[in-house]
Enzyme design. Structure first.
Site, PDB file in Angstrom:
ATOM      1  N   GLN A 125      99.919  -7.465  49.532  1.00 37.51           N
ATOM      2  CA  GLN A 125      98.741  -8.231  49.934  1.00 37.51           C
ATOM      3  C   GLN A 125      99.096  -9.500  50.684  1.00 37.51           C
ATOM      4  OE1 GLN A 125      97.807  -9.000  45.581  1.00 37.51           O
ATOM      5  NE2 GLN A 125      97.017 -10.908  46.455  1.00 37.51           N
ATOM      6  N   CYS A 131      93.913  -8.969  45.813  1.00 40.34           N
ATOM      7  CA  CYS A 131      94.415  -8.024  44.811  1.00 40.34           C
ATOM      8  C   CYS A 131      93.356  -7.013  44.402  1.00 40.34           C
ATOM      9  CB  CYS A 131      94.922  -8.786  43.589  1.00 40.34           C
ATOM     10  SG  CYS A 131      93.656  -9.811  42.785  1.00 40.34           S
ATOM     11  N   HIS A 268      93.890 -11.335  38.059  1.00 37.98           N
ATOM     12  CA  HIS A 268      94.627 -10.477  38.990  1.00 37.98           C
ATOM     13  C   HIS A 268      94.265  -9.014  38.757  1.00 37.98           C
ATOM     14  CE1 HIS A 268      97.715  -9.401  41.812  1.00 37.98           C
ATOM     15  NE2 HIS A 268      98.500  -8.839  40.920  1.00 37.98           N
ATOM     16  N   ASN A 284     101.621  -2.982  41.206  1.00 33.35           N
ATOM     17  CA  ASN A 284     101.182  -4.274  41.716  1.00 33.35           C
ATOM     18  C   ASN A 284     101.005  -4.197  43.227  1.00 33.35           C
ATOM     19  OD1 ASN A 284     100.471  -6.967  41.698  1.00 33.35           O
ATOM     20  ND2 ASN A 284     102.334  -7.673  40.684  1.00 33.35           N
TER      21      ASN A 284
END
Length: 316
Positions: A125, A131, A268, A284
């Protein structure tokens, strides 16, 4: 005098080692700074962080900690800057789905949707607080492969630019559920047709290029890690929200655990793609150089950092 000289030599050696790592860090992560003053400030932050990482890893080697840390793209950031970078927000009250997950069959003892080709490669990102969009596309991508046999990388930029009326705020945060609602109403374009730009721009959605449309989403019972595991095991990867504690800033490998992170202050969005007897595997969106090739293994059984507090997956 000899002792003084010895300590002086050790100090020079440590400094030289730090400078070499600083040089390597800048080259690896393509870091450049606006002025010499800023570079000196970042070097000082890097040096302090490097010392903390080395202290942490010394405890890991002694068996006192279950995960390692390492230098990554955040090594010249302060803890405060890292926390400010995390963005997960949207409407004051998250919309509730009409459907709540109920297990209809037993989940396997372990699951990893990467092994069956249902997970796209790790994305990055960058400096955009997007996110939520990566978590949402990840869940949609996986469901598309599981249900339709098609693994297509979907456009985060489409969501960033176009889902503002659903409560999302582009690079300033958003919610995965709001993204799912947008995709239910409009559909979503492929990454190749609407590439990621790391900044919010004017919406350029093209209805004729929609590659996937959802039919809603399913909530996981709040704070039920058992239901989260069952959903991952039987349905597919699940969008989850966590408190991305500052201890994740330099996570490198191992079984992550943290006694200080919150189960309620979620900041997140990530994607839970599998689990083992003692862990939940999380994808992630900080690039493949972070963590275990872009992944982190959360300790299972503790609802660690609120991983089961706001879990959802889209329906196709």
């Amino acid at each position: 005098m000899k002792i003084i000289i010895l300590f002086a030599c050790l100090a020079v050696a440590v400094s030289a080692n730090t400078q070499e790592q600083w040089k390597s860090f800048k080259q690896t992560h393509q870091k450049s700074y606006r002025s010499l003053i800023e570079e000196r400030l970042r070097y000082k932050i890097f040096s302090d962080n490097l010392e903390k990482i080395e202290q942490h890893n010394a405890e890991f080697e002694q068996g006192l900690i279950t995960y390692k840390q390492g230098v990554n793209q955040f090594a010249d950031w302060t803890e405060e800057e890292f926390i400010a970078f995390l963005k997960l927000n949207g409407p004051a009250q998250k919309a509730k789905s009409d459907e709540v997950f109920e297990a209809i069959k037993s989940a396997p003892l372990k699951q990893d949707w990467r092994l069956s080709g249902a997970v796209t490669p790790v994305k990055d990102q960058g400096s955009c607080g997007s996110c939520w969009s990566f978590s949402a596309t990840g869940a949609l991508e996986s469901q598309n492969q599981i249900k339709n046999g098609k693994l297509v990388s979907l456009s985060e930029q489409n969501l960033i630019d176009c889902s503002g009326s659903y409560g999302n705020e582009g690079c300033n945060g958003g919610l995965m559920t709001s993204a799912f609602e947008y995709v239910q109403d409009h559909g979503i374009m492929a990454e190749a047709a609407y590439p990621y730009e790391e900044v919010q721009r004017k919406c350029r959605f093209n209805k004729s290029k929609v590659v996937l449309k959802s039919s809603g989403y399913v909530d996981i019972k709040e704070n039920s890690e058992t239901d989260l595991i069952n959903a991952i095991g039987t349905v597919g990867p699940v969008s989850v929200a966590i408190d991305a504690t500052s201890k994740l800033q330099f996570y490198s490998s191992g079984l992550f655990t943290d006694k200080t992170c919150s189960k309620y202050a979620l900041n997140h969005g990530v994607l839970a793609v599998g689990y083992g007897s003692d862990n939940i595997v999380v994808k992630n969106s900080w690039g493949s150089s972070w963590g275990e090739n872009g992944y982190v293994r959360f300790t299972r059984g503790k609802n660690l950092c609120g991983i089961a507090a706001m879990a959802t997956y889209p329906k196709l």
